[in-house]
Design a protein around this motif. Structure first.
Motif, PDB file in Angstrom:
ATOM      1  N   LYS A  50       0.817  -1.209   0.000  1.00  0.00           N
ATOM      2  CA  LYS A  50       0.000   0.000   0.000  1.00  0.00           C
ATOM      3  C   LYS A  50       0.854   1.265   0.000  1.00  0.00           C
ATOM      4  O   LYS A  50       0.481   2.267  -0.567  1.00  0.00           O
ATOM      5  N   ASN A  51       1.996   1.223   0.644  1.00  0.00           N
ATOM      6  CA  ASN A  51       2.870   2.392   0.703  1.00  0.00           C
ATOM      7  C   ASN A  51       3.676   2.572  -0.575  1.00  0.00           C
ATOM      8  O   ASN A  51       4.311   3.593  -0.766  1.00  0.00           O
ATOM      9  N   GLY A  52       3.704   1.573  -1.416  1.00  0.00           N
ATOM     10  CA  GLY A  52       4.509   1.644  -2.629  1.00  0.00           C
ATOM     11  C   GLY A  52       5.984   1.408  -2.374  1.00  0.00           C
ATOM     12  O   GLY A  52       6.816   1.711  -3.217  1.00  0.00           O
ATOM     13  N   GLU A  53       6.308   0.866  -1.205  1.00  0.00           N
ATOM     14  CA  GLU A  53       7.709   0.622  -0.878  1.00  0.00           C
ATOM     15  C   GLU A  53       8.258  -0.630  -1.544  1.00  0.00           C
ATOM     16  O   GLU A  53       9.461  -0.778  -1.686  1.00  0.00           O
ATOM     17  N   LEU A  54       7.388  -1.555  -1.938  1.00  0.00           N
ATOM     18  CA  LEU A  54       7.812  -2.770  -2.618  1.00  0.00           C
ATOM     19  C   LEU A  54       7.256  -2.753  -4.032  1.00  0.00           C
ATOM     20  O   LEU A  54       6.059  -2.924  -4.249  1.00  0.00           O
ATOM     21  N   ASN A  55       8.125  -2.542  -4.987  1.00  0.00           N
ATOM     22  CA  ASN A  55       7.738  -2.516  -6.389  1.00  0.00           C
ATOM     23  C   ASN A  55       7.304  -3.918  -6.816  1.00  0.00           C
ATOM     24  O   ASN A  55       8.031  -4.876  -6.569  1.00  0.00           O
ATOM     25  N   PRO A  56       6.153  -4.071  -7.459  1.00  0.00           N
ATOM     26  CA  PRO A  56       5.716  -5.411  -7.877  1.00  0.00           C
ATOM     27  C   PRO A  56       6.671  -6.086  -8.860  1.00  0.00           C
ATOM     28  O   PRO A  56       6.690  -7.310  -8.954  1.00  0.00           O
ATOM     29  N   ALA A  57       7.479  -5.330  -9.556  1.00  0.00           N
ATOM     30  CA  ALA A  57       8.440  -5.928 -10.487  1.00  0.00           C
ATOM     31  C   ALA A  57       9.542  -6.683  -9.767  1.00  0.00           C
ATOM     32  O   ALA A  57      10.203  -7.542 -10.363  1.00  0.00           O
ATOM     33  N   PHE A  58       9.728  -6.408  -8.478  1.00  0.00           N
ATOM     34  CA  PHE A  58      10.769  -7.088  -7.715  1.00  0.00           C
ATOM     35  C   PHE A  58      10.429  -8.557  -7.458  1.00  0.00           C
ATOM     36  O   PHE A  58      11.290  -9.327  -7.048  1.00  0.00           O
ATOM     37  N   HIS A  59       9.176  -8.944  -7.686  1.00  0.00           N
ATOM     38  CA  HIS A  59       8.787 -10.341  -7.515  1.00  0.00           C
ATOM     39  C   HIS A  59       9.324 -11.228  -8.627  1.00  0.00           C
ATOM     40  O   HIS A  59       9.306 -12.461  -8.498  1.00  0.00           O
ATOM     41  N   THR A  60       9.819 -10.631  -9.691  1.00  0.00           N
ATOM     42  CA  THR A  60      10.351 -11.401 -10.818  1.00  0.00           C
ATOM     43  C   THR A  60      11.523 -12.269 -10.390  1.00  0.00           C
ATOM     44  O   THR A  60      11.673 -13.400 -10.859  1.00  0.00           O
ATOM     45  N   CYS A  61      12.351 -11.759  -9.500  1.00  0.00           N
ATOM     46  CA  CYS A  61      13.501 -12.543  -9.016  1.00  0.00           C
ATOM     47  C   CYS A  61      13.047 -13.831  -8.349  1.00  0.00           C
ATOM     48  O   CYS A  61      13.617 -14.902  -8.599  1.00  0.00           O
ATOM     49  N   GLY A  62      12.051 -13.756  -7.505  1.00  0.00           N
ATOM     50  CA  GLY A  62      11.561 -14.946  -6.820  1.00  0.00           C
ATOM     51  C   GLY A  62      10.909 -15.942  -7.757  1.00  0.00           C
ATOM     52  O   GLY A  62      11.063 -17.152  -7.603  1.00  0.00           O
ATOM     53  N   VAL A 123      21.106   2.192  -0.685  1.00  0.00           N
ATOM     54  CA  VAL A 123      21.709   3.432  -1.172  1.00  0.00           C
ATOM     55  C   VAL A 123      20.771   4.614  -0.974  1.00  0.00           C
ATOM     56  O   VAL A 123      21.207   5.711  -0.604  1.00  0.00           O
ATOM     57  N   LEU A 124      19.474   4.396  -1.178  1.00  0.00           N
ATOM     58  CA  LEU A 124      18.502   5.481  -1.038  1.00  0.00           C
ATOM     59  C   LEU A 124      18.127   5.760   0.411  1.00  0.00           C
ATOM     60  O   LEU A 124      17.376   6.701   0.682  1.00  0.00           O
ATOM     61  N   LYS A 125      18.623   4.930   1.342  1.00  0.00           N
ATOM     62  CA  LYS A 125      18.374   5.102   2.777  1.00  0.00           C
ATOM     63  C   LYS A 125      16.884   5.147   3.111  1.00  0.00           C
ATOM     64  O   LYS A 125      16.413   6.006   3.849  1.00  0.00           O
ATOM     65  N   VAL A 126      16.139   4.195   2.532  1.00  0.00           N
ATOM     66  CA  VAL A 126      14.724   4.032   2.862  1.00  0.00           C
ATOM     67  C   VAL A 126      14.587   2.751   3.692  1.00  0.00           C
ATOM     68  O   VAL A 126      15.574   2.101   4.024  1.00  0.00           O
ATOM     69  N   ASN A 127      13.377   2.401   4.034  1.00  0.00           N
ATOM     70  CA  ASN A 127      13.128   1.181   4.803  1.00  0.00           C
ATOM     71  C   ASN A 127      13.659  -0.027   4.018  1.00  0.00           C
ATOM     72  O   ASN A 127      13.214  -0.289   2.904  1.00  0.00           O
ATOM     73  N   VAL A 128      14.584  -0.758   4.601  1.00  0.00           N
ATOM     74  CA  VAL A 128      15.263  -1.832   3.872  1.00  0.00           C
ATOM     75  C   VAL A 128      14.576  -3.183   3.997  1.00  0.00           C
ATOM     76  O   VAL A 128      14.997  -4.133   3.332  1.00  0.00           O
ATOM     77  N   TYR A 129      13.525  -3.309   4.798  1.00  0.00           N
ATOM     78  CA  TYR A 129      12.905  -4.626   4.960  1.00  0.00           C
ATOM     79  C   TYR A 129      12.379  -5.203   3.648  1.00  0.00           C
ATOM     80  O   TYR A 129      12.558  -6.405   3.411  1.00  0.00           O
TER      81      TYR A 129
END
Length: 158
Positions: A50-62, A123-129
């Motif tokens: 909901k916050n947009g912190e996890l880009n849906p394209a990052f699921h491609t790796c998994g 690098v962007l110093k955002v929430n890393v979880y």
């Protein structure tokens, strides 16, 4: 210095007979690692979508790591060694090519997850979880694939 571990003996666990249950143990451990990897990324996707912190394209790796998991474990060790296996597409050479492509996909997914972790989060110093979740998903699937593939071989347990 070249042979200083030649006389080292691993401790013997006499209460557990690994010879009879090595396939079951390797399968259970690999399944738990695979499940844990997907559980971590599903948790991150639910919490941070909901916050947009996890880009849906990052699921491609998994997804690619999961495809590689099935590719690697679809080929038996006997097929790679050529033990009585001459049928099929290209025989032993085809099995080795299939296994090589599977490992390349697996390593590529693991490297891409590290790139996502550091490039998009550290690098962007955002929430890393969310980045850690992507990395740990791929690392756990990688280790589960190795345990399932090589933990079931008799030579490693003897």
């Amino acid at each position: 210095m070249a042979g200083f571990l030649d006389n080292f003996r691993w401790p013997e666990f006499e209460c557990i007979d690994w010879g009879e249950s090595r396939n079951a143990v390797a399968s259970i451990v690999a399944g738990v690692l695979f499940f844990t990897g997907w559980w971590i990324i599903i948790d991150a996707a639910v919490v941070y979508s909901k916050n947009g912190e996890l880009n849906p394209a990052f699921h491609t790796c998994g997804v690619m790591s999961t495809v590689a998991f099935f590719m690697i474990n679809a080929v038996s060790n006997g097929q790679v060694r050529g033990d009585g296996y001459s049928d099929g597409c290209l025989g032993r050479t085809g099995a080795r090519i299939w296994l090589f492509v599977g490992f390349m996909l697996m390593f590529g997914s693991l490297i891409a997850s590290m790139w996502i972790l550091f490039g998009a989060y550290v690098v962007l110093k955002v929430n890393v979880y969310p980045g850690l979740a992507v990395f740990f998903q791929n690392a756990l699937i990688f280790f589960s694939s190795l345990i399932y593939k090589f933990g079931r071989t008799e030579e490693l347990w003897a």
